[in-house]
Design an enzyme around this catalytic site. Structure first.
Site, PDB file in Angstrom:
ATOM      1  N   ASP A 132       0.839  -1.193   0.000  1.00 15.41           N
ATOM      2  CA  ASP A 132       0.000   0.000   0.000  1.00 15.41           C
ATOM      3  C   ASP A 132       0.876   1.246   0.000  1.00 15.41           C
ATOM      4  OD1 ASP A 132      -2.175  -1.666   0.205  1.00 15.41           O
ATOM      5  OD2 ASP A 132      -2.349  -1.434   2.391  1.00 15.41           O
TER       6      ASP A 132
HETATM    7  N1  URA Z   1      -1.252  -5.881   3.968  1.00 13.58           N
HETATM    8  C1  URA Z   1      -1.748  -4.627   3.942  1.00 13.58           C
HETATM    9  O1  URA Z   1      -2.760  -4.340   4.540  1.00 13.58           O
HETATM   10  N2  URA Z   1      -1.062  -3.694   3.245  1.00 13.58           N
HETATM   11  C2  URA Z   1       0.096  -3.940   2.600  1.00 13.58           C
HETATM   12  O2  URA Z   1       0.686  -3.039   2.010  1.00 13.58           O
HETATM   13  C3  URA Z   1       0.592  -5.247   2.641  1.00 13.58           C
HETATM   14  C4  URA Z   1      -0.101  -6.204   3.333  1.00 13.58           C
END
Ligand code: URA
Length: 255
Positions: free
Chosen positions: A102
């Site tokens: 993310d």
């Molecule tokens: N899980 C999440 O919620 N975000 C990420 O970036 C990776 C795994």
């Protein structure tokens, strides 16, 4: 293969810079000065040198990147900076991130031009382990931990695969980021409360569902304040890489 493509694949310089390098007579093929960037060479048998030093063909490239918060795991984006932009010293042609973190997640991201490897690492059938450090706004109960270890339901067709997790003590290094990202959420004495008092976990999952870690914590009534990936399969994030830094690695470091 064209000589300039061969040299670009070897990461010597960009195609346009290579034209100049070749025209300057700095490149030899089988001990003869090469003048034509379009000259055809056999990467398996011809010997190529640059300024007298041998150039070994290195088609597939692998980079370990410590992704900072604020950039997107994509090769192009209209609005945000991409992870690829951090590799501007490299010949970025053909490079892409393996999977997505993310925008606000930090940590280990593999960047490569090796499509089959990417496919293998992301294949839901392969269940490659991914370990994250999480700082959450609320501690998980023993029951929550048990649920995650059994396979928590986050509202998808199937519950998640069992995860392994444990509470950890985490140093103050990432706190600045949490503070910046969530300072509006904190009470007036927030900085004080914040000072190491939020619970931290290490969690290993075997899938890569959308926002998976955040949704797993949410399913337990806890909100992820900070998320950092520290390993993927056998590849571990190098502690010496600051967020935004990367280093070249080999296939043997990954599988
Ligand atoms: N899980 C999440 O919620 N975000 C990420 O970036 C990776 C795994």
């Amino acid at each position: 293969m064209r000589l300039d493509k061969f040299l670009a694949d070897c990461d010597i310089a960009t195609r346009s810079e290579l034209k100049k390098i070749i025209k300057a007579g700095r490149v030899k093929v089988n001990d003869e000065i090469a003048k034509d960037p379009a000259m055809k060479i056999n990467e398996g048998s011809d010997s190529v040198t640059l300024d007298g030093a041998p150039v070994t063909y290195e088609k597939l490239r692998y980079f370990m990147f410590n992704k900072p918060a604020g950039c997107v795991s994509a090769t192009r984006d209209k609005l945000s900076e991409t992870v690829i932009a951090y590799l501007k010293e490299e010949n970025i042609k053909g490079l892409f991130p393996v999977g997505r973190l993310d925008k606000d997640t930090e940590g280990l991201l593999l960047i490569t031009n090796d499509g089959p490897l990417c496919h293998d690492l992301l294949s839901p059938k392969k269940h490659v382990d991914k370990t994250y450090i999480v700082i959450a706004d609320k501690a998980l109960s023993d029951k929550d931990i048990e649920l995650m270890e059994k396979g928590i339901d986050i509202g998808d067709d199937k519950p998640c695969l069992p995860a392994s997790l444990g509470k950890i003590a985490y140093d103050s290094q990432p706190m600045t980021y949490i503070l910046d990202a969530h300072k509006d959420d904190l009470s007036e004495d927030g900085e004080e409360v914040f000072n190491g008092s939020y619970p931290a976990y290490s969690i290993t999952i075997h899938e890569g569902r959308f926002h998976q870690i955040k949704r797993m914590f949410e399913a337990c009534g806890s909100r992820v304040l900070y998320l950092k990936r520290i390993s993927m399969g056998k590849l571990k994030l190098d502690d010496n890489l600051a967020p935004g830094e990367y280093k070249k690695i080999n296939l043997e470091d990954i599988i």
